[in-house]
Write an enzyme that holds these catalytic residues in place. Structure first.
Site, mmCIF file in Angstrom:
data_model
loop_
_atom_site.group_PDB
_atom_site.id
_atom_site.type_symbol
_atom_site.label_atom_id
_atom_site.label_comp_id
_atom_site.label_asym_id
_atom_site.label_seq_id
_atom_site.Cartn_x
_atom_site.Cartn_y
_atom_site.Cartn_z
ATOM 1 N N ASP A 76 34.730 23.711 26.347
ATOM 2 C CA ASP A 76 33.868 23.227 25.121
ATOM 3 C C ASP A 76 34.873 22.610 23.803
ATOM 4 O OD1 ASP A 76 35.362 25.490 23.800
ATOM 5 O OD2 ASP A 76 33.666 26.952 24.421
ATOM 6 N N HIS B 197 40.062 23.543 33.268
ATOM 7 C CA HIS B 197 39.022 23.436 33.908
ATOM 8 C C HIS B 197 38.413 21.658 33.192
ATOM 9 C CE1 HIS B 197 38.254 27.422 35.524
ATOM 10 N NE2 HIS B 197 39.413 26.901 36.170
ATOM 11 N N CYS C 23 30.322 -0.200 38.146
ATOM 12 C CA CYS C 23 30.615 -0.256 39.395
ATOM 13 C C CYS C 23 29.508 -0.120 40.357
ATOM 14 C CB CYS C 23 31.789 0.409 39.988
ATOM 15 S SG CYS C 23 31.140 2.210 40.207
HETATM 16 P P1 OAD Z 1 32.459 34.278 32.660
HETATM 17 O O1 OAD Z 1 31.226 33.931 32.261
HETATM 18 O O2 OAD Z 1 32.812 34.622 34.198
HETATM 19 O O3 OAD Z 1 33.087 35.402 31.935
HETATM 20 C C1 OAD Z 1 33.076 35.688 30.612
HETATM 21 C C2 OAD Z 1 33.820 36.947 30.236
HETATM 22 O O4 OAD Z 1 33.739 37.204 28.945
HETATM 23 C C3 OAD Z 1 33.144 38.116 30.858
HETATM 24 O O5 OAD Z 1 34.043 39.048 31.357
HETATM 25 C C4 OAD Z 1 32.318 38.886 29.580
HETATM 26 O O6 OAD Z 1 32.544 40.418 29.601
HETATM 27 C C5 OAD Z 1 33.334 38.505 28.565
HETATM 28 N N1 OAD Z 1 32.511 38.270 27.311
HETATM 29 C C6 OAD Z 1 31.509 38.049 27.005
HETATM 30 N N2 OAD Z 1 31.077 38.030 25.570
HETATM 31 C C7 OAD Z 1 32.503 38.425 25.160
HETATM 32 C C8 OAD Z 1 32.875 38.569 23.766
HETATM 33 N N3 OAD Z 1 32.165 38.220 22.528
HETATM 34 N N4 OAD Z 1 34.239 38.886 23.526
HETATM 35 C C9 OAD Z 1 35.034 38.987 24.595
HETATM 36 N N5 OAD Z 1 34.817 38.997 25.851
HETATM 37 C C10 OAD Z 1 33.081 38.854 26.183
HETATM 38 O O7 OAD Z 1 33.483 33.110 32.109
HETATM 39 P P2 OAD Z 1 34.801 32.479 32.770
HETATM 40 O O8 OAD Z 1 35.712 33.872 32.981
HETATM 41 O O9 OAD Z 1 35.410 31.905 31.707
HETATM 42 O O10 OAD Z 1 34.717 27.344 36.090
HETATM 43 O O11 OAD Z 1 34.651 31.877 33.941
HETATM 44 C C11 OAD Z 1 35.669 31.352 34.478
HETATM 45 C C12 OAD Z 1 35.217 29.957 35.296
HETATM 46 O O12 OAD Z 1 34.138 30.308 36.138
HETATM 47 C C13 OAD Z 1 34.835 28.824 34.450
HETATM 48 O O13 OAD Z 1 36.007 28.195 33.611
HETATM 49 C C14 OAD Z 1 33.963 28.122 35.296
HETATM 50 C C15 OAD Z 1 33.292 29.274 35.979
HETATM 51 O O14 OAD Z 1 32.830 28.941 37.273
HETATM 52 C C16 OAD Z 1 34.487 26.055 36.537
HETATM 53 O O15 OAD Z 1 33.374 25.474 35.862
HETATM 54 C C17 OAD Z 1 35.557 25.480 37.401
#
Ligand code: OAD
Length: 254
Positions: free
Chosen positions: A112, A127, A158
């Site tokens: 983002d 990512h 293309c």
């Molecule tokens: P997730 O959506 O899997 O996890 C978000 C985490 O943030 C969860 O553990 C929530 O509990 C926590 N959370 C939510 N709100 C919060 C807050 N206000 N403060 C602290 N924690 C909070 O997202 P990612 O771990 O980023 O990959 O996901 C990893 C990757 O999975 C992404 O980059 C994407 C996805 O598939 C690709 O697109 C390759």
């Protein structure tokens, strides 16, 4: 409550003493900017789609219009959002470490762009990014694309279609990004993981790299994750509150 304050104090002391800090963030750090996390339910029209089914080259080949619309919607949401106190605290952490001749590396799984908009520099975007589109076929950069897009999918000269500059499942991470991130994780004194469910590899593996190399590890997350048992200190709650709090305890300004 008492225990939580003890954990915060211990984690802040480790940060204050660290010469090298590495941070891994995930979608949770942007939740308080109003952006939905990956595994949280999507809203409205998109609720019926599983993000895991949209973030693949196969999905784009199968339905380029749908995937283009989804990513352009996410791009517009990211552009309309503002960095929150958690993003700002990490930018402040970088400036503070730099002023002390320390080392700081910010690694994010987020696409983002909010860390950079909060003032962080040299962010490793593991990512990729929603800002930089390119042709799925010939790789031409799409710097000239309108925002929002006007064609779904958007054709390239293309004959192919433009795709978002993010890493999809089954694709490799940007060249050098994971190497830089792994080096920072292996050589830091303190590794902080914020707002990530820690289930997507190789990003989640960085926490293990840091732990095995002897770093002290801190997790800030609203919920428990796969690494909650592994980390030295787990801080449960929203990153928009906890990161500024941790910064103020580690490096008091008043
Ligand atoms: P997730 O959506 O899997 O996890 C978000 C985490 O943030 C969860 O553990 C929530 O509990 C926590 N959370 C939510 N709100 C919060 C807050 N206000 N403060 C602290 N924690 C909070 O997202 P990612 O771990 O980023 O990959 O996901 C990893 C990757 O999975 C992404 O980059 C994407 C996805 O598939 C690709 O697109 C390759």
């Amino acid at each position: 409550m008492h225990e939580r304050n003890d954990i915060l104090t211990a984690a802040a002391a480790a940060l204050r003493d660290a010469r090298s800090v590495a941070v891994l963030t995930g979608a949770g750090v942007s939740a308080e900017s109003g952006l939905s996390t990956f595994r949280d339910a999507q809203t409205g029209h998109w609720a019926k789609y599983d993000p895991m089914q949209l973030a693949t080259p196969e999905a784009f080949r199968r339905d380029p219009e749908l995937v283009t619309r989804w990513y352009d919607m996410r791009r517009q949401a990211a552009l309309a959002a503002n960095p929150n106190d958690g993003h700002r605290a990490l930018a402040e952490m970088q400036r503070t470490l730099a002023a002390r001749d320390g080392r700081f590396t910010l690694i994010t799984q987020n696409v983002d762009g909010l860390h950079a908009r909060a003032g962080s520099t040299d962010v490793i975007e593991l990512h990729g990014s929603l800002r930089h589109w390119r042709c799925f076929d010939c790789g031409r950069a799409g710097a000239d694309l309108p925002s929002p897009l006007t064609e779904f999918p958007t054709p390239c000269d293309c004959g192919g279609y433009m795709r978002p500059g993010v890493v999809w499942f089954g694709e490799s991470l940007p060249t050098g990004a994971i190497d830089r991130a792994a080096e920072a994780a292996a050589s830091c004194d303190v590794f902080l993981t914020v707002g990530t469910s820690a289930v997507v590899y190789p990003a989640a593996g960085l926490i293990h790299v840091a732990h095995e190399a002897g770093a002290r590890t801190i997790e800030i997350n609203r919920d428990a994750t796969d690494v909650s048992e592994l980390v030295t200190w787990r801080l449960a709650g929203p990153s928009g509150d906890l990161l500024p709090h941790l910064m103020q305890l580690a490096f008091p300004t008043d």
